[in-house]
Design an enzyme around this catalytic site. Structure first.
Site, PDB file in Angstrom:
ATOM      1  N   ASP A   1       0.839  -1.201   0.000  1.00 13.35           N
ATOM      2  CA  ASP A   1       0.000   0.000   0.000  1.00 13.35           C
ATOM      3  C   ASP A   1       0.876   1.254   0.000  1.00 13.35           C
ATOM      4  O   ASP A   1       1.146   1.855   1.032  1.00 13.35           O
ATOM      5  CB  ASP A   1      -0.973   0.028   1.181  1.00 13.35           C
ATOM      6  CG  ASP A   1      -2.149  -0.928   0.983  1.00 13.35           C
ATOM      7  OD1 ASP A   1      -2.279  -1.509  -0.111  1.00 13.35           O
ATOM      8  OD2 ASP A   1      -2.940  -1.080   1.931  1.00 13.35           O
TER       9      ASP A   1
ATOM     10  N   HIS B   1     -10.146  -6.550   8.734  1.00 16.36           N
ATOM     11  CA  HIS B   1      -9.539  -7.519   7.810  1.00 16.36           C
ATOM     12  C   HIS B   1      -9.469  -8.929   8.377  1.00 16.36           C
ATOM     13  O   HIS B   1      -8.463  -9.624   8.217  1.00 16.36           O
ATOM     14  CB  HIS B   1      -8.144  -7.040   7.384  1.00 16.36           C
ATOM     15  CG  HIS B   1      -8.169  -5.745   6.627  1.00 16.36           C
ATOM     16  ND1 HIS B   1      -8.823  -5.593   5.429  1.00 16.36           N
ATOM     17  CD2 HIS B   1      -7.623  -4.538   6.916  1.00 16.36           C
ATOM     18  CE1 HIS B   1      -8.686  -4.347   5.002  1.00 16.36           C
ATOM     19  NE2 HIS B   1      -7.967  -3.683   5.890  1.00 16.36           N
TER      20      HIS B   1
ATOM     21  N   TYR C   1      -1.838   4.655  -2.617  1.00 14.54           N
ATOM     22  CA  TYR C   1      -3.309   4.697  -2.581  1.00 14.54           C
ATOM     23  C   TYR C   1      -3.869   5.382  -3.824  1.00 14.54           C
ATOM     24  O   TYR C   1      -4.902   6.047  -3.778  1.00 14.54           O
ATOM     25  CB  TYR C   1      -3.820   5.388  -1.318  1.00 14.54           C
ATOM     26  CG  TYR C   1      -3.733   4.527  -0.083  1.00 14.54           C
ATOM     27  CD1 TYR C   1      -4.835   3.843   0.404  1.00 14.54           C
ATOM     28  CD2 TYR C   1      -2.526   4.380   0.585  1.00 14.54           C
ATOM     29  CE1 TYR C   1      -4.742   3.033   1.526  1.00 14.54           C
ATOM     30  CE2 TYR C   1      -2.417   3.566   1.707  1.00 14.54           C
ATOM     31  CZ  TYR C   1      -3.539   2.904   2.174  1.00 14.54           C
ATOM     32  OH  TYR C   1      -3.439   2.097   3.275  1.00 14.54           O
TER      33      TYR C   1
ATOM     34  N   HIS D   1      -1.488  -3.767   5.951  1.00 17.08           N
ATOM     35  CA  HIS D   1      -2.915  -3.986   5.699  1.00 17.08           C
ATOM     36  C   HIS D   1      -3.829  -3.458   6.809  1.00 17.08           C
ATOM     37  O   HIS D   1      -4.729  -2.662   6.551  1.00 17.08           O
ATOM     38  CB  HIS D   1      -3.169  -5.466   5.450  1.00 17.08           C
ATOM     39  CG  HIS D   1      -4.430  -5.770   4.705  1.00 17.08           C
ATOM     40  ND1 HIS D   1      -4.885  -4.978   3.667  1.00 17.08           N
ATOM     41  CD2 HIS D   1      -5.338  -6.784   4.830  1.00 17.08           C
ATOM     42  CE1 HIS D   1      -6.001  -5.493   3.187  1.00 17.08           C
ATOM     43  NE2 HIS D   1      -6.300  -6.578   3.872  1.00 17.08           N
ATOM     44  N   VAL D   2      -3.632  -3.919   8.044  1.00 20.18           N
ATOM     45  CA  VAL D   2      -4.429  -3.440   9.177  1.00 20.18           C
ATOM     46  C   VAL D   2      -3.816  -2.139   9.667  1.00 20.18           C
ATOM     47  O   VAL D   2      -2.640  -2.094  10.026  1.00 20.18           O
ATOM     48  CB  VAL D   2      -4.457  -4.482  10.309  1.00 20.18           C
ATOM     49  CG1 VAL D   2      -5.226  -3.924  11.515  1.00 20.18           C
ATOM     50  CG2 VAL D   2      -5.084  -5.775   9.824  1.00 20.18           C
TER      51      VAL D   2
ATOM     52  N   ASN E   1      -3.045  -4.478  -1.456  1.00 19.59           N
ATOM     53  CA  ASN E   1      -4.275  -4.546  -2.244  1.00 19.59           C
ATOM     54  C   ASN E   1      -4.532  -3.265  -3.035  1.00 19.59           C
ATOM     55  O   ASN E   1      -5.161  -3.301  -4.101  1.00 19.59           O
ATOM     56  CB  ASN E   1      -5.472  -4.849  -1.341  1.00 19.59           C
ATOM     57  CG  ASN E   1      -5.595  -3.888  -0.165  1.00 19.59           C
ATOM     58  OD1 ASN E   1      -4.693  -3.813   0.670  1.00 19.59           O
ATOM     59  ND2 ASN E   1      -6.693  -3.156  -0.088  1.00 19.59           N
TER      60      ASN E   1
END
Length: 260
Positions: free
Chosen positions: A7, A134, A10, A163-164, A40
Site C-alpha cells: 500500500d 480484515h 493509494y 494492511h491493518v 491490495n
C-alpha cells in the site's frame, strides 16, 4: 534501508496520484534504498477495461527480483546487514503448486545462516491479527495455511505485515500457539493512509498477542550482531516519535533448541 509491506500511494487507478506520491517521497527515497512489496491498493484491475493487475506498480517500482531467481516483481529476496530479507506477494498465487511457493522453497533452502544469521519476511496481509479489521480474508488465512510450515522449518525470525491500520506485536508463534522456534509476527500497517486507523480490537486480547495499539507510527529494526537485534515501535504524535514498544530479539540461528 526503508522496507514497506505494501500500500504505497493509494492511487487506486488514478495515475496522477502515483506521480504526486513519487514527488512526495523523492527526497527520502533518493537518500536510502526503498524496498517494497505490494498491497491490495496496488492491484488496480478494472473489469473489461484493464484486466492485468499491478501494471503501474510493476512499472514504477521495479524491485531487483531477477537477482534472487524470482520470475516476478511481486516476490523476491535480498541480503543486507546480516539479514536475508524476503518480500512476498499476498495478492498473487501462493498455494504449493504456485511459482511463488516453489520459489520461496528454493530461496529458503539457499540461505546461509553463517552469512545472514537473520531472516525477515515481509507480507501485506497479516497471518496473525486480533484487530477487528480484515478478518477472514483469503490472503491471510489461506496464505498462512500454505506457507507457514516453510517459514517455521527455515527458522524465520520476524514476519512484518501491513494492511491493518494499527500496530500489533505477537510472541514467537506457530500454528496459532506460542512457540519458541517460530517467527515474531508484527503488524505495522500504521504508517499512514487516507482511510483512518483500525481502532477496534477483539477482546479478550489473545495470549499470543503481546502489544497492540491503534496509532500512527513506524518501526525500527537495529541488527546489533549475529545473535541480537532490537525492534522498536515509535508512536508518532504531534510530529514526535515516541518509543512505545521495544524488544530485544535473539536470532533463531543462534538458539541450540531451534537447530533443524
Amino acid at each position: 534501508m526503508f522496507m514497506l509491506p505494501g500500500d504505497l500511494s493509494y492511487a487506486d487507478v488514478d495515475q496522477p496520484l502515483w506521480d504526486s506520491f513519487g514527488r512526495l517521497v523523492q527526497p527520502l527515497a533518493s537518500q536510502r534504498p526503498w524496498m517494497v512489496t505490494q498491497g491490495n491498493h496496488e492491484i488496480e484491475k478494472i473489469p473489461v477495461l484493464h484486466t492485468h493487475a499491478f501494471t503501474a506498480y510493476n512499472a514504477r517500482w521495479h524491485m531487483p527480483y531477477e537477482e534472487s531467481g524470482s520470475d516476478s516483481n511481486l516476490y523476491y529476496s535480498f541480503d543486507v546487514a546480516g539479514v536475508h530479507a524476503i518480500m512476498l506477494g499476498s495478492y498473487t498465487d501462493f498455494d504449493p503448486s504456485s511459482a511463488q511457493y516453489q520459489w520461496l522453497q528454493v530461496d529458503l533452502g539457499k540461505v546461509d545462516r553463517g552469512r545472514t544469521p537473520w531472516i525477515v519476511v515481509l507480507i501485506h496481509a497479516p497471518w496473525y491479527n486480533s484487530n477487528e479489521a480484515h478478518q477472514g480474508e483469503s490472503e491471510s488465512i489461506d496464505m498462512k495455511d500454505a506457507m507457514e510450515d516453510l517459514l517455521y522449518q527455515a527458522r524465520v525470525d520476524v514476519v512484518l505485515a501491513g494492511h491493518v491500520h494499527a500496530y500489533e506485536r505477537f510472541t514467537r508463534v506457530y500454528k496459532d500457539e506460542a512457540n519458541n522456534c517460530g517467527p515474531v509476527h508484527i503488524t505495522i500497517g500504521d504508517g499512514g493512509n487516507r482511510e483512518g486507523l483500525a481502532s477496534k480490537y477483539k477482546n479478550p486480547q489473545p495470549k499470543i498477542s503481546v502489544f497492540r495499539e491503534a496509532s500512527f507510527g513506524h518501526g525500527h529494526l537495529v541488527v546489533a550482531n549475529a545473535t541480537h537485534a532490537q525492534w522498536t515501535w515509535h508512536r508518532n504524535e504531534d510530529d514526535e516519535a515516541v518509543a512505545s514498544d521495544s524488544i530485544w530479539l535473539t536470532s533463531l540461528s543462534s538458539d541450540p533448541a531451534c537447530k533443524n
